[in-house]
Design a protein around this motif. Structure first.
Motif, PDB file in Angstrom:
ATOM      1  N   GLU A  86      24.242  16.344   6.670  1.00  0.00           N
ATOM      2  CA  GLU A  86      24.375  15.202   5.764  1.00  0.00           C
ATOM      3  C   GLU A  86      25.769  14.582   5.803  1.00  0.00           C
ATOM      4  O   GLU A  86      26.102  13.752   4.980  1.00  0.00           O
ATOM      5  CB  GLU A  86      24.044  15.649   4.332  1.00  0.00           C
ATOM      6  CG  GLU A  86      22.642  16.211   4.177  1.00  0.00           C
ATOM      7  CD  GLU A  86      21.559  15.229   4.620  1.00  0.00           C
ATOM      8  OE1 GLU A  86      21.663  14.030   4.300  1.00  0.00           O
ATOM      9  OE2 GLU A  86      20.618  15.677   5.293  1.00  0.00           O
ATOM     10  N   THR A  87      26.592  14.998   6.759  1.00  0.00           N
ATOM     11  CA  THR A  87      27.963  14.498   6.829  1.00  0.00           C
ATOM     12  C   THR A  87      28.006  13.104   7.449  1.00  0.00           C
ATOM     13  O   THR A  87      27.034  12.628   8.024  1.00  0.00           O
ATOM     14  CB  THR A  87      28.835  15.440   7.682  1.00  0.00           C
ATOM     15  OG1 THR A  87      28.308  15.464   9.008  1.00  0.00           O
ATOM     16  CG2 THR A  87      28.846  16.847   7.116  1.00  0.00           C
ATOM     17  N   THR A  88      29.148  12.470   7.354  1.00  0.00           N
ATOM     18  CA  THR A  88      29.354  11.188   8.013  1.00  0.00           C
ATOM     19  C   THR A  88      29.818  11.449   9.440  1.00  0.00           C
ATOM     20  O   THR A  88      30.165  12.566   9.795  1.00  0.00           O
ATOM     21  CB  THR A  88      30.426  10.364   7.269  1.00  0.00           C
ATOM     22  OG1 THR A  88      31.652  11.106   7.285  1.00  0.00           O
ATOM     23  CG2 THR A  88      30.015  10.076   5.838  1.00  0.00           C
ATOM     24  N   SER A 156      28.056  14.691  12.467  1.00  0.00           N
ATOM     25  CA  SER A 156      27.161  13.547  12.419  1.00  0.00           C
ATOM     26  C   SER A 156      25.931  13.887  11.599  1.00  0.00           C
ATOM     27  O   SER A 156      25.500  15.041  11.584  1.00  0.00           O
ATOM     28  CB  SER A 156      26.744  13.182  13.842  1.00  0.00           C
ATOM     29  OG  SER A 156      25.720  12.225  13.838  1.00  0.00           O
ATOM     30  N   PRO A 157      25.320  12.888  10.938  1.00  0.00           N
ATOM     31  CA  PRO A 157      24.002  13.120  10.357  1.00  0.00           C
ATOM     32  C   PRO A 157      23.010  13.391  11.490  1.00  0.00           C
ATOM     33  O   PRO A 157      23.181  12.896  12.604  1.00  0.00           O
ATOM     34  CB  PRO A 157      23.673  11.798   9.660  1.00  0.00           C
ATOM     35  CG  PRO A 157      24.966  11.080   9.521  1.00  0.00           C
ATOM     36  CD  PRO A 157      25.839  11.558  10.640  1.00  0.00           C
ATOM     37  N   LYS A 158      21.990  14.167  11.227  1.00  0.00           N
ATOM     38  CA  LYS A 158      21.030  14.523  12.281  1.00  0.00           C
ATOM     39  C   LYS A 158      20.390  13.299  12.916  1.00  0.00           C
ATOM     40  O   LYS A 158      20.154  13.277  14.120  1.00  0.00           O
ATOM     41  CB  LYS A 158      19.946  15.449  11.731  1.00  0.00           C
ATOM     42  CG  LYS A 158      20.411  16.867  11.574  1.00  0.00           C
ATOM     43  CD  LYS A 158      19.284  17.806  11.275  1.00  0.00           C
ATOM     44  CE  LYS A 158      19.878  19.207  11.152  1.00  0.00           C
ATOM     45  NZ  LYS A 158      18.885  20.223  10.990  1.00  0.00           N
ATOM     46  N   ASP A 159      20.100  12.273  12.110  1.00  0.00           N
ATOM     47  CA  ASP A 159      19.449  11.091  12.667  1.00  0.00           C
ATOM     48  C   ASP A 159      20.374  10.248  13.535  1.00  0.00           C
ATOM     49  O   ASP A 159      19.921   9.374  14.260  1.00  0.00           O
ATOM     50  CB  ASP A 159      18.822  10.248  11.556  1.00  0.00           C
ATOM     51  CG  ASP A 159      19.833   9.750  10.541  1.00  0.00           C
ATOM     52  OD1 ASP A 159      20.898  10.373  10.398  1.00  0.00           O
ATOM     53  OD2 ASP A 159      19.554   8.734   9.883  1.00  0.00           O
TER      54      ASP A 159
END
Length: 183
Positions: A86-88, A156-159
């Motif tokens: 969930e990070t940037t 990074s976010p997974k997406d």
């Protein structure tokens, strides 16, 4: 038949586009299996030749890994801390600040300095697609590594992982193809 041969030639040339470089990936941090599986699948599909080692928590285990890595056919060492969640988006590209000693036989902490010019070239080419500056610092995970080596922290976010991998691929591709006309 001509089309078949053309397709075979294209596939083979794509498969071996990075054959000159064998990337050693040193997995740092939490080692999330799902994230590393995504990483492995992405770069395997791109035709990279990579070996994976788990980072060490002790100097003894690290030296054991270094002996295996230095005797492998690796040509580039990437210590990577991969954080998908969930990070940037955040990227750190770091190169060692090791310096060569005055003796003929380098100490373990001086070995990465042998390849400092190639390491800086690698770091520059990887940092460019991310628009990041290179940090110079002491890096434990590079002790004794006898090849161009850098540290990367990829958050990074997974997406958005594909975008981060695309940028890393762009930098690795530039490094792998550098000086091809001069060789």
């Amino acid at each position: 038949m001509k089309y078949f041969l053309l397709i075979v030639i294209c596939v083979l040339s794509f498969s071996y586009s990075y054959a000159d470089e064998h990337f050693v990936i040193y997995r740092m941090g939490e080692k999330d299996q799902a994230a590393w599986n995504m990483f492995r699948k992405y770069f395997s599909a791109k035709g990279y030749n990579m070996s994976y080692y788990d980072g060490a928590d002790s100097i003894d285990k690290h030296i054991e890994n270094v002996n295996k890595i230095n005797t492998s056919n690796g040509t580039v060492f990437l210590a990577i801390d991969l954080v998908l969640g969930e990070t940037t988006n955040n990227v750190l590209v770091a190169a060692t600040n090791a310096r060569r000693g005055k003796g003929n036989i380098p100490d373990i902490d001086e070995v990465p300095a042998i390849h400092i010019n190639n390491s800086m070239e690698l770091a520059t080419m990887i940092a460019a697609p991310f628009n990041k500056k290179i940090k110079r610092m002491p890096l434990f995970m590079l002790l004794g590594i006898d090849m161009p080596a850098i540290f990367l922290r990829l958050e990074s976010p997974k997406d958005k992982a594909g975008e981060v991998f695309d940028r890393l691929h762009e930098g690795l591709q530039k490094y792998a193809k550098r000086g091809k006309n001069e060789r």
